[in-house]
Design an enzyme around this catalytic site. Structure first.
Site, PDB file in Angstrom:
ATOM      1  N   GLY A  12       4.183 -15.588 -10.127  1.00 34.84           N
ATOM      2  CA  GLY A  12       3.548 -14.806 -11.185  1.00 34.84           C
ATOM      3  C   GLY A  12       2.121 -15.229 -11.489  1.00 34.84           C
ATOM      4  CG  MET A 100       8.824 -10.439  -3.754  1.00 30.63           C
ATOM      5  SD  MET A 100       7.428  -9.924  -2.731  1.00 30.63           S
ATOM      6  CE  MET A 100       8.126 -10.151  -1.093  1.00 30.63           C
ATOM      7  CG  ASN A 117       1.504  -3.506  -5.229  1.00 32.16           C
ATOM      8  OD1 ASN A 117       1.995  -4.495  -5.795  1.00 32.16           O
ATOM      9  ND2 ASN A 117       1.454  -3.403  -3.909  1.00 32.16           N
ATOM     10  CG  HIS A 119      -0.970  -5.095   0.274  1.00 30.19           C
ATOM     11  ND1 HIS A 119       0.368  -5.337   0.532  1.00 30.19           N
ATOM     12  CD2 HIS A 119      -1.607  -5.166   1.468  1.00 30.19           C
ATOM     13  CE1 HIS A 119       0.517  -5.530   1.835  1.00 30.19           C
ATOM     14  NE2 HIS A 119      -0.655  -5.430   2.413  1.00 30.19           N
TER      15      HIS A 119
HETATM   16  C1  GRF Z   1       0.178 -11.895  -4.109  1.00 30.53           C
HETATM   17  O1  GRF Z   1      -0.382 -12.362  -2.938  1.00 30.53           O
HETATM   18  C2  GRF Z   1       0.141 -10.390  -4.163  1.00 30.53           C
HETATM   19  O2  GRF Z   1      -0.959  -9.855  -3.497  1.00 30.53           O
HETATM   20  C3  GRF Z   1       1.408 -10.013  -3.444  1.00 30.53           C
HETATM   21  O3  GRF Z   1       2.353 -10.990  -3.807  1.00 30.53           O
HETATM   22  C4  GRF Z   1       1.689 -12.183  -4.178  1.00 30.53           C
HETATM   23  C5  GRF Z   1       2.143 -12.496  -5.561  1.00 30.53           C
HETATM   24  O4  GRF Z   1       1.721 -13.739  -6.006  1.00 30.53           O
HETATM   25  N1  GRF Z   1       1.792  -8.667  -3.781  1.00 30.53           N
HETATM   26  P1  GRF Z   1       1.956 -14.172  -7.515  1.00 30.53           P
HETATM   27  O5  GRF Z   1       3.452 -14.037  -7.802  1.00 30.53           O
HETATM   28  O6  GRF Z   1       1.139 -13.273  -8.399  1.00 30.53           O
HETATM   29  O7  GRF Z   1       1.523 -15.605  -7.571  1.00 30.53           O
END
Ligand code: GRF
Length: 205
Positions: A12, A100, A117, A119
């Protein structure tokens, strides 16, 4: 009130960056905006614990919580519960931040033009998983992250903004991922603030 709902699954760190910017840039006073719910698909997410400690409203919704149902039924039940949780906040934006779970077309359509989102690649290159490995393998000299609107096709919605990082000699997937993630923490809050500024801060006549 302009409620932001953030969906996470893991560390997060993007959610934390958004919450921090919400506080430091006084989104509540400036745009009547707040993070009204942090929802995690994983009860053990460290991001969830952080949000809880900060006093934010949190919720866990796991697709594994329906062991008595078939796979399809469990997916439907999960998405129904997810939509109920999101709708309870009447959000202006639903922010996927490392969430996820791939959402069904019906759920994505329900939040059309409301769900964004981040990515970890320069879309349209490298949609899907293992983006850093794939960028290295392809010999890219630049890589980065993209914030986009969520549509039914994976990682294919309209691009809102991007951050670019160089690929350096000797980079591994993890050094590159770290460089990209640092930029994600700047990009994602910036995009949301920009959106609030432009759509939620119009003077009333
Ligand atoms: C990030 O790299 C984001 O781009 C991808 O998942 C990862 C999430 O990281 N969708 P976090 O949970 O915000 O640390």
């Amino acid at each position: 009130m302009n409620n932001l709902v953030i969906l996470i699954s893991g560390s997060g760190s993007n959610m934390k960056a958004i919450v921090r910017q919400c506080q430091s840039q006084r989104w509540l006073e400036r745009y009547q905006a707040r993070v009204s719910l942090v929802l995690s698909s994983d009860p053990d997410s460290t991001g969830l614990a952080w949000a809880k400690e900060l006093g934010l409203k949190t919720q866990v919704l796991s697709h594994k919580a329906y062991p008595h149902l078939s796979r399809d039924e469990a997916r439907n039940a999960f998405e129904q519960d997810l939509c109920a949780a999101i709708d309870s906040q009447h959000p202006c934006l639903v922010v996927l931040a490392g969430f996820m779970r791939i959402l069904s077309e019906a759920t994505v359509e329900r939040y059309a033009n409301k769900m964004i989102n981040i990515h970890p690649s320069l879309l349209p290159s490298f949609a899907g998983l293992h983006t850093h490995e794939r960028a290295l393998q392809a010999g890219c000299k630049f890589h980065g992250a993209t914030v986009h609107w969520v549509t039914a096709q994976l990682d294919a919605g309209a691009i809102i903004d991007q951050a670019v990082v160089p690929v350096l000699d000797g980079d591994t997937a993890s050094t590159l991922a770290e460089r990209v993630l640092t930029q994600e923490h700047v990009l994602y809050p910036k995009v949301i603030q920009h959106w609030l500024e432009n759509t939620k801060n119009q003077p009333t006549l």
